[in-house]
Design an enzyme around this catalytic site. Structure first.
Site, PDB file in Angstrom:
ATOM      1  N   LYS A  93      30.100  30.794 -24.246  1.00 57.27           N
ATOM      2  CA  LYS A  93      29.747  32.168 -23.907  1.00 57.27           C
ATOM      3  C   LYS A  93      30.462  32.549 -22.613  1.00 57.27           C
ATOM      4  O   LYS A  93      30.114  32.075 -21.536  1.00 57.27           O
ATOM      5  CB  LYS A  93      28.227  32.314 -23.740  1.00 57.27           C
ATOM      6  CG  LYS A  93      27.796  33.733 -23.403  1.00 57.27           C
ATOM      7  CD  LYS A  93      26.284  33.846 -23.313  1.00 57.27           C
ATOM      8  CE  LYS A  93      25.859  35.272 -22.996  1.00 57.27           C
ATOM      9  NZ  LYS A  93      24.391  35.410 -22.917  1.00 57.27           N
TER      10      LYS A  93
ATOM     11  N   ASP B 299      14.254  40.402 -25.178  1.00 55.29           N
ATOM     12  CA  ASP B 299      15.231  40.849 -26.177  1.00 55.29           C
ATOM     13  C   ASP B 299      15.189  39.949 -27.410  1.00 55.29           C
ATOM     14  O   ASP B 299      16.214  39.458 -27.874  1.00 55.29           O
ATOM     15  CB  ASP B 299      16.636  40.856 -25.577  1.00 55.29           C
ATOM     16  CG  ASP B 299      17.621  41.692 -26.402  1.00 55.29           C
ATOM     17  OD1 ASP B 299      17.156  42.490 -27.243  1.00 55.29           O
ATOM     18  OD2 ASP B 299      18.839  41.544 -26.206  1.00 55.29           O
TER      19      ASP B 299
END
Length: 401
Positions: free
Chosen positions: A15, A110
């Site tokens: 990432k 989230d």
């Protein structure tokens, strides 16, 4: 990106952060890194293997374990829903990840199918870039979480919400896995509230008054009974609907918590299988110990007073583990001369997750390179020219963001 390590030859998920960082202290203060270090290791939390920071360019990359797919990719394009056994298995693991996270003083903010990863029927929660501390001071950011999975308190207050918002999002994911359709697919903020009211109805005046106290602008809604959760699939059993309704309760004080959801009758089979697995491991390591502690029983459904949750305390996540009954206590050593060691305080980093979080965060140190042209024996065996695999981005129809 899918990356291969020159050190061990294994594949990892990389990432790459868009933000540029000036120092190692700034990297260590990143909320996502602190959360992953505090929550790892856990079987249902994505594992962070390494943090790669280049001081010259200021680039930062997180090397995590590589999973097969996310939940959205799993259910996208399916003609028939998943079996009830697999849905139960996935939701039990999701509730275990939320329970572990909330007990450690963090809530995700989230939770959605794209952030829930699957590999060989093992579910793991990832992407902690939006997480916050349970003990941090309100108000929080208003426009957080993906719209389709945003709780009513996030829509109707000026940032006054708690960890219970993760359970609302998990309930929306629960329905989407079972029916292959989103529960509240609103096209904007106002339509999102309207979709929620169409299904579960408008809240009582007590709940609206509670929300209005933390909102600068007043609001009122015409009374609507609500059509109820649409039964688009026959997989939803009565116990499944009971847990789903408890997760999407309008008032966060009436909403079920993650540790309560794990004790719901819907997960009775999962709890029994987990207890049997623990018993088998115990017999393998401790043959003399045959007793297995039973899980506490809860009477369902909850009363209104029983569902009200107090704020989680950090001590709840650090329960003492009792050893097997067959182990004997070791005798104390008797030393003729004992010198008292002076305590040396190790440098710790200031946590940005809240003042009440007392967990220490390990300091990230820069990688020391012995030389550019020097290679280890393991690196010589691996081909130096490796292709980088760029995973295509998923453009989801219907907005939802």
């Amino acid at each position: 990106m899918k990356m291969q390590s020159l050190r061990d030859g294994n594949y990892y998920a990389c990432k790459q952060m868009k933000q540029h960082f000036e120092s190692i202290e700034q990297v260590n203060n990143l909320r996502e890194i602190q959360a992953l270090r505090r929550l790892n290791p856990h079987p249902n939390i994505l594992t962070l293997h390494e943090v790669v920071f280049d001081r010259k360019s200021g680039s930062l990359a997180l090397m995590c374990e590589l999973m097969d797919m996310n939940i959205y990719e799993l259910i996208r394009g399916r003609r028939h829903p998943l079996s009830e056994k697999k849905i139960m298995h996935y939701m039990y693991q999701l509730c275990k990840s939320l329970d572990h996270m909330h007990r450690n003083g963090i809530f995700h903010r989230d939770v959605k199918p794209e952030n829930i990863l699957v590999k060989q029927d093992v579910l793991k929660l990832g992407d902690f870039g939006s997480c916050r501390s349970v003990y941090s001071k309100q108000p929080y950011t208003e426009y957080i979480s993906t719209r389709w999975y945003r709780a009513p308190e996030c829509l109707l207050t000026d940032g006054f919400y708690t960890y219970k918002m993760d359970l609302w999002s998990a309930g929306c994911v629960f329905y989407e896995i079972a029916s292959l359709q989103p529960l509240f697919p609103g096209v904007n903020e106002l339509d999102q509230i309207s979709k929620i009211h169409d299904v579960i109805g408008t809240p009582c005046q007590k709940t609206l008054t509670k929300f209005k106290q933390s909102r600068a602008m007043s609001f009122d809604f015409p009374f609507k009974k609500g059509s109820g959760i649409p039964l688009l699939t026959t997989n939803l059993s009565p116990q499944c609907l009971s847990l789903l309704h408890a997760m999407v309760a309008y008032d966060p004080d009436d909403r079920i918590a993650a540790h309560q959801a794990l004790q719901h009758p819907y997960f009775q089979v999962q709890r029994a299988a987990e207890t049997q697995t623990l018993a088998n491991h115990r017999r393998a390591f401790f043959p003399k110990c045959s007793t297995v502690p039973e899980l506490p029983r809860h009477n369902w459904p909850f009363s209104k007073e029983g569902r009200k949750q107090q704020p989680l305390r950090q001590e709840e996540g650090h329960t003492r583990r009792q050893g097997p009954a067959s182990l004997m206590e070791l005798p104390k050593l008797r030393l003729s001369g004992v010198s008292r060691l002076s305590s040396c305080s190790s440098p710790t980093l200031r946590s940005v997750l809240g003042t009440a979080a007392n967990a220490r965060v390990p300091v990230l140190r820069p990688l020391k390179c012995a030389g550019v042209n020097k290679k280890t024996d393991t690196q010589k065996d691996i081909k130096p020219h490796l292709k980088q695999y760029h995973l295509p981005t998923i453009n989801r129809k219907g907005g939802g963001y």
